[in-house]
Design a protein around this motif. Structure first.
Motif, mmCIF file in Angstrom:
data_model
loop_
_atom_site.group_PDB
_atom_site.id
_atom_site.type_symbol
_atom_site.label_atom_id
_atom_site.label_comp_id
_atom_site.label_asym_id
_atom_site.label_seq_id
_atom_site.Cartn_x
_atom_site.Cartn_y
_atom_site.Cartn_z
ATOM 1 N N GLY A 51 0.816 -1.208 0.000
ATOM 2 C CA GLY A 51 0.000 0.000 0.000
ATOM 3 C C GLY A 51 0.846 1.253 0.000
ATOM 4 O O GLY A 51 2.057 1.203 0.208
ATOM 5 N N TRP A 52 0.184 2.373 -0.239
ATOM 6 C CA TRP A 52 0.872 3.653 -0.368
ATOM 7 C C TRP A 52 0.818 4.496 0.898
ATOM 8 O O TRP A 52 1.481 5.522 0.972
ATOM 9 N N GLY A 53 0.015 4.131 1.870
ATOM 10 C CA GLY A 53 -0.149 4.987 3.035
ATOM 11 C C GLY A 53 -0.700 6.328 2.602
ATOM 12 O O GLY A 53 -1.661 6.397 1.846
ATOM 13 N N SER A 54 -0.076 7.411 3.033
ATOM 14 C CA SER A 54 -0.558 8.753 2.687
ATOM 15 C C SER A 54 0.073 9.302 1.410
ATOM 16 O O SER A 54 -0.191 10.439 1.035
ATOM 17 N N ALA A 55 0.892 8.517 0.721
ATOM 18 C CA ALA A 55 1.515 8.975 -0.530
ATOM 19 C C ALA A 55 0.458 9.084 -1.627
ATOM 20 O O ALA A 55 -0.481 8.289 -1.686
ATOM 21 N N ALA A 56 0.613 10.072 -2.490
ATOM 22 C CA ALA A 56 -0.313 10.279 -3.607
ATOM 23 C C ALA A 56 0.374 10.128 -4.957
ATOM 24 O O ALA A 56 -0.272 9.844 -5.952
ATOM 25 N N ILE A 57 1.701 10.318 -4.982
ATOM 26 C CA ILE A 57 2.477 10.235 -6.227
ATOM 27 C C ILE A 57 3.725 9.409 -5.943
ATOM 28 O O ILE A 57 4.440 9.666 -4.969
ATOM 29 N N CYS A 58 3.986 8.425 -6.802
ATOM 30 C CA CYS A 58 5.226 7.663 -6.697
ATOM 31 C C CYS A 58 5.907 7.659 -8.056
ATOM 32 O O CYS A 58 5.243 7.557 -9.089
ATOM 33 N N MET A 59 7.237 7.792 -8.045
ATOM 34 C CA MET A 59 8.024 7.857 -9.259
ATOM 35 C C MET A 59 9.019 6.701 -9.269
ATOM 36 O O MET A 59 9.799 6.535 -8.338
ATOM 37 N N VAL A 60 8.961 5.888 -10.330
ATOM 38 C CA VAL A 60 9.842 4.732 -10.493
ATOM 39 C C VAL A 60 10.924 5.112 -11.501
ATOM 40 O O VAL A 60 10.614 5.447 -12.643
ATOM 41 N N ALA A 61 12.183 5.083 -11.065
ATOM 42 C CA ALA A 61 13.299 5.459 -11.934
ATOM 43 C C ALA A 61 14.433 4.456 -11.735
ATOM 44 O O ALA A 61 14.428 3.693 -10.768
ATOM 45 N N PRO A 62 15.402 4.455 -12.646
ATOM 46 C CA PRO A 62 16.516 3.513 -12.513
ATOM 47 C C PRO A 62 17.226 3.581 -11.157
ATOM 48 O O PRO A 62 17.706 2.581 -10.662
ATOM 49 N N GLY A 63 17.262 4.744 -10.528
ATOM 50 C CA GLY A 63 17.943 4.898 -9.245
ATOM 51 C C GLY A 63 17.101 4.554 -8.037
ATOM 52 O O GLY A 63 17.580 4.605 -6.916
ATOM 53 N N GLY A 64 15.838 4.203 -8.225
ATOM 54 C CA GLY A 64 14.975 3.860 -7.105
ATOM 55 C C GLY A 64 13.591 4.471 -7.244
ATOM 56 O O GLY A 64 13.299 5.168 -8.218
ATOM 57 N N THR A 65 12.766 4.207 -6.273
ATOM 58 C CA THR A 65 11.390 4.689 -6.273
ATOM 59 C C THR A 65 11.214 5.697 -5.151
ATOM 60 O O THR A 65 11.615 5.438 -4.018
#
Length: 182
Positions: A51-65
């Motif tokens: 789950g995301w908890g209170s997060a609304a935006i997540c970004m997945v990139a080569p260096g991590g999320t």
């Protein structure tokens, strides 16, 4: 909040995200193999598969999320990244803009932004499986399927660079399980 406090907060977020990334590279790798995805959020780490908890935006990139509570926090982080003048491993990608997936129609609800490319991304690892309703394709083309690891049926809609779809349609709404940016 005054300008100095916003800048200080953004800088603190930038430093904490990068320090966590440096210190937890092994954890992130092993977590990815187990079907969980560790993301950096509010100075700590969360498992997005739970789950995301209170997060609304997540970004997945080569260096991590990285995850953010709102658009303002995400924008502050990207502003700090762009001002460092050195490419960050957290955002380095050959695509100049990410693939934006939205939980609701008309680009509403939670947002998952994918910069990671040339690898099938299983949305279940991000608690985003079978909930995609709208999307914006960035600078690179994408593919989407209704099963894990690129298997299953291939989404037949607009997937070329800069395509914007306010509603994925009744046949594919809440059906996408994996995506590929290329």
């Amino acid at each position: 909040m005054n300008r100095a406090q916003r800048i200080t907060g953004a800088l603190a977020l930038f430093i904490s995200v990068n320090l966590i990334g440096i210190m937890s590279g092994v954890t992130e790798s092993s977590a990815a193999k187990s079907g969980s995805t560790i993301a950096f959020y509010n100075g700590g780490a969360i498992d997005l598969s739970q789950g995301w908890g209170s997060a609304a935006i997540c970004m997945v990139a080569p260096g991590g999320t990285n995850c953010f509570a709102n658009q303002q926090d995400y924008q502050a982080w990207t502003d700090v990244q762009s001002k460092t003048m050195a490419p960050s491993s957290a955002t380095t990608s050959s695509c100049s803009s990410g693939f934006q997936l939205y939980e609701n129609i008309d680009y509403g609800g939670r947002e998952l932004i994918i910069y990671d490319e040339s690898i099938w991304i299983n949305l279940s690892n991000y608690s985003f499986n079978d909930i995609l309703s709208s999307y914006k394709v960035g600078a690179c083309a994408v593919s989407m399927t209704d099963a894990a690891n690129g298997s299953g049926n291939v989404y037949p809609g607009a997937t070329s660079p800069y395509s914007n779809v306010t509603w994925i349609g009744s046949t594919w709404n809440d059906r996408v399980s994996s995506v590929y940016v290329w």
